[in-house]
Design a protein around this motif. Structure first.
Motif, mmCIF file in Angstrom:
data_model
loop_
_atom_site.group_PDB
_atom_site.id
_atom_site.type_symbol
_atom_site.label_atom_id
_atom_site.label_comp_id
_atom_site.label_asym_id
_atom_site.label_seq_id
_atom_site.Cartn_x
_atom_site.Cartn_y
_atom_site.Cartn_z
ATOM 1 N N UNK A 206 0.828 -1.203 0.000
ATOM 2 C CA UNK A 206 0.000 0.000 0.000
ATOM 3 C C UNK A 206 0.864 1.255 0.000
ATOM 4 N N UNK A 207 0.328 2.310 -0.582
ATOM 5 C CA UNK A 207 1.002 3.604 -0.524
ATOM 6 C C UNK A 207 0.869 4.141 0.897
ATOM 7 N N UNK A 208 1.768 5.016 1.270
ATOM 8 C CA UNK A 208 1.796 5.541 2.642
ATOM 9 C C UNK A 208 0.468 6.137 3.079
ATOM 10 N N UNK A 209 -0.208 6.837 2.185
ATOM 11 C CA UNK A 209 -1.472 7.473 2.561
ATOM 12 C C UNK A 209 -2.621 6.468 2.672
ATOM 13 N N UNK A 210 -2.445 5.262 2.149
ATOM 14 C CA UNK A 210 -3.484 4.238 2.227
ATOM 15 C C UNK A 210 -3.347 3.353 3.464
ATOM 16 N N UNK A 211 -2.159 3.296 4.035
ATOM 17 C CA UNK A 211 -1.917 2.400 5.171
ATOM 18 C C UNK A 211 -2.824 2.679 6.371
ATOM 19 N N UNK A 212 -3.068 3.938 6.732
ATOM 20 C CA UNK A 212 -3.969 4.171 7.881
ATOM 21 C C UNK A 212 -5.401 3.670 7.644
ATOM 22 N N UNK A 213 -5.790 3.495 6.400
ATOM 23 C CA UNK A 213 -7.137 3.027 6.081
ATOM 24 C C UNK A 213 -7.264 1.508 6.186
ATOM 25 N N UNK A 214 -6.142 0.811 6.180
ATOM 26 C CA UNK A 214 -6.111 -0.655 6.244
ATOM 27 C C UNK A 214 -6.029 -1.056 7.713
ATOM 28 N N UNK A 215 -7.181 -1.272 8.317
ATOM 29 C CA UNK A 215 -7.216 -1.514 9.759
ATOM 30 C C UNK A 215 -7.532 -2.969 10.087
ATOM 31 N N UNK A 216 -6.600 -3.579 10.782
ATOM 32 C CA UNK A 216 -6.803 -4.897 11.379
ATOM 33 C C UNK A 216 -6.131 -4.826 12.750
ATOM 34 N N UNK A 217 -6.394 -5.778 13.616
ATOM 35 C CA UNK A 217 -5.705 -5.755 14.915
ATOM 36 C C UNK A 217 -4.176 -5.790 14.771
ATOM 37 N N UNK A 218 -3.699 -6.345 13.665
ATOM 38 C CA UNK A 218 -2.254 -6.465 13.472
ATOM 39 C C UNK A 218 -1.619 -5.228 12.838
ATOM 40 N N UNK A 219 -2.410 -4.253 12.436
ATOM 41 C CA UNK A 219 -1.830 -3.031 11.862
ATOM 42 C C UNK A 219 -1.852 -1.868 12.850
ATOM 43 N N UNK A 220 -2.349 -2.110 14.039
ATOM 44 C CA UNK A 220 -2.395 -1.062 15.057
ATOM 45 C C UNK A 220 -1.077 -1.038 15.826
ATOM 46 N N UNK A 221 -0.380 0.080 15.824
ATOM 47 C CA UNK A 221 0.886 0.145 16.573
ATOM 48 C C UNK A 221 0.654 -0.052 18.072
ATOM 49 N N UNK A 222 1.636 -0.598 18.711
ATOM 50 C CA UNK A 222 1.564 -0.759 20.167
ATOM 51 C C UNK A 222 1.727 0.612 20.814
ATOM 52 N N UNK A 223 1.174 0.747 21.999
ATOM 53 C CA UNK A 223 1.227 2.018 22.713
ATOM 54 C C UNK A 223 1.718 1.757 24.136
ATOM 55 N N UNK A 224 3.027 1.540 24.297
ATOM 56 C CA UNK A 224 3.550 1.193 25.613
ATOM 57 C C UNK A 224 3.358 2.312 26.636
ATOM 58 N N UNK A 225 3.136 1.906 27.867
ATOM 59 C CA UNK A 225 2.955 2.848 28.964
ATOM 60 C C UNK A 225 4.321 3.153 29.564
ATOM 61 N N UNK A 226 4.537 4.391 29.920
ATOM 62 C CA UNK A 226 5.745 4.741 30.643
ATOM 63 C C UNK A 226 6.929 5.134 29.783
ATOM 64 N N UNK A 227 6.782 5.094 28.484
ATOM 65 C CA UNK A 227 7.888 5.541 27.643
ATOM 66 C C UNK A 227 7.861 7.054 27.539
ATOM 67 N N UNK A 228 9.014 7.677 27.567
ATOM 68 C CA UNK A 228 9.027 9.134 27.441
ATOM 69 C C UNK A 228 8.593 9.556 26.039
#
Length: 153
Positions: free
Chosen positions: A113-135
């Motif tokens: 996918x082109x960069x602008x299309x990637x945010x539209x491709x949503x699956x549980x595996x395309x969601x970035x992790x959001x760690x707690x406690x990182x600066x």
């Protein structure tokens, strides 16, 4: 409360914890719960994949059938393309499991996918992790053109 603290510690120190025998002795449900966490602190998804493969290969005869259940929780699309092609695609356990191949195809499609299309491709595996406690980091890059304003007040 102790369980919650242990879970948080394990998520925040994942890359260290996976090298201990306790990780290798966990059951598949516990490993899946851990690697599915959005709060997992890793610098790359490759670390999660390597931990999963290490866990599976620790007792291959009884764990090889768990590969699709585990890979469902690894965010393959967020891995480096070269790593996917050189490591994941070449892994015999992935090659011989149809559901695992589906996850691999999903990752490859994502990279096509082109960069602008990637945010539209949503699956549980395309969601970035959001760690707690990182600066949080703010990166500012600048420069000066030859005829630019030389002072700012």
């Amino acid at each position: 409360e102790l369980y919650s603290y242990a879970q948080t510690y394990t998520e925040q120190h994942f890359t260290e914890v996976v090298h201990y025998d306790e990780f290798l002795s966990m059951n598949v449900e516990s490993v899946c719960k851990l690697i599915s966490s959005d709060r997992l602190t890793v610098t790359s998804e490759e670390q999660v994949y390597e931990a999963v493969m290490s866990w599976v290969h620790h007792n291959l005869p009884s764990r090889q059938e768990c590969i699709e259940q585990l890979l469902e929780n690894v965010r393959l699309p967020l891995m480096n393309q070269e790593y996917i092609v050189q490591k994941v695609e070449e892994e015999p356990l992935v090659k011989t499991n149809s559901r695992s191949k589906d996850y691999l195809i999903e990752a490859m499609k994502y990279h096509l996918l082109k960069s602008d299309q990637k945010p539209l491709y949503k699956t549980p595996r395309t969601q970035p992790r959001n760690p707690v406690g990182l600066p949080k980091v703010l990166l500012v890059i600048g420069g000066q053109a030859p005829k630019a304003i030389r002072s700012v007040e």
